[in-house]
Design a protein around this motif. Sequence first.
Motif: not given
Length: 411
Positions: A242-268
């Motif tokens: 009942k506590k598994i929310d696949k839609k939320l997991e997909t959204e956070f997967n996108v969120l993680s990619q956005i954060i990783e991309s933003g941190l790379r931009e900061r490093d550059m």
Amino acid sequence: ALNYPKEEKLFKKFWPADINIEGKDQVRGWWNSQIILSEIRFAKKPFENILVHGMVLDLGKKKMSKSLGNIISPQELVKTYGRDLMRYYLSKTSKGEDFGFDESEIKDIEKIFMTLTNINQFIRQTESGKEKIKIEDKWIISRLNSSIKDITESYDKLKYYEAMQKIEDFLVKDFSKTYIKIIRDRAGETKEILQKTNESILKLLAPVVPFLTEKIWQELRKEKSVKEESIHLSDWPKVDMKKIDKKLETEFNVLSQIIESGLRERDMAKIGLKWPLASAKISCDEILSKDLIEIIKSQLNVKQIELKKNSEIKVELDTKMTPELEAEGYAREISRNIQAFRKKLGLQKKDVVETVIITDYELKNILAKEEKLIKERTNSKKLDIVTTGKERFKSIIEFKIKDKKGWIAIR
């Protein structure tokens, strides 16, 4: 070994075997012999499951042998790295096929074990607060239950390499690099979630990493965080579907990619994360909720987010530094220095202090604009920013931020 038929009682206790583990060179020999003899004598199979491991090769993909001088002593490896590291390495690497032994990969596993140790230290140092469930908490609970389900299935199928990779993904990527970073400033509100997640990870790792997980378990037991006498006597983690929310997991997967991309931009751009930026333009194909946008703003340290619909995830940062942003950046950096000094002095997070910053007039005026932020981040009931008098203090440390220097005193 069971000495049949002389010790028939012992034989019946352990035969047929639940699992038979051998190298692939035994398929035509030892396993064939067992099956033939078992069918002739008992008309039944001698084992329920077969697990095949490949041969260990050197990095040149040659079979290890004394004549070639390319063998590596298992005893020496265990002496150097310990049993847990070797078990983890072999469980993760052996997939039923021959594989080249790479000692550098064992050193990478050391980092995973260190992550586990650091997480436990962080949780133990976190004081319990009033629980407040946010979207990131619902996500990690969902990921935990999904992971327990998937990892258990891999174990049941005897795919240990698959189980190790899934544990690693959850422990390092989801729990450590994403969740704990998001909740660090509100960790007290999530203490129960942190503890339950951590206990489940330890249990999932215990079959392959029996010694380190037991060591940590006994530490938790001393603090009365767990009840069972041993981790190896505790129940396997249960899945709450009942506590598994696949839609939320997909959204956070996108969120993680956005954060990783933003941190790379900061490093550059060579702009540290402590220095706030005015805005970021984010391109992605997901509709991000207000809660997720707030997490992105916090993790990338930007004031505003502009969203664009695009199939490719991309982050563009506004790197122009205004006096206001620069003042906050200096305040964040000085707060980090004060926190490090507090830790060096053995102070706890709850300990209230008086802080003095001794620096030049220019930095004094900059920091004065962010006095409230510094006091909140360092638990300072009083903050003085002065230009002279460092010789008056015993507990003092020097700092340097960009081209600015000074001293921090705590009393």
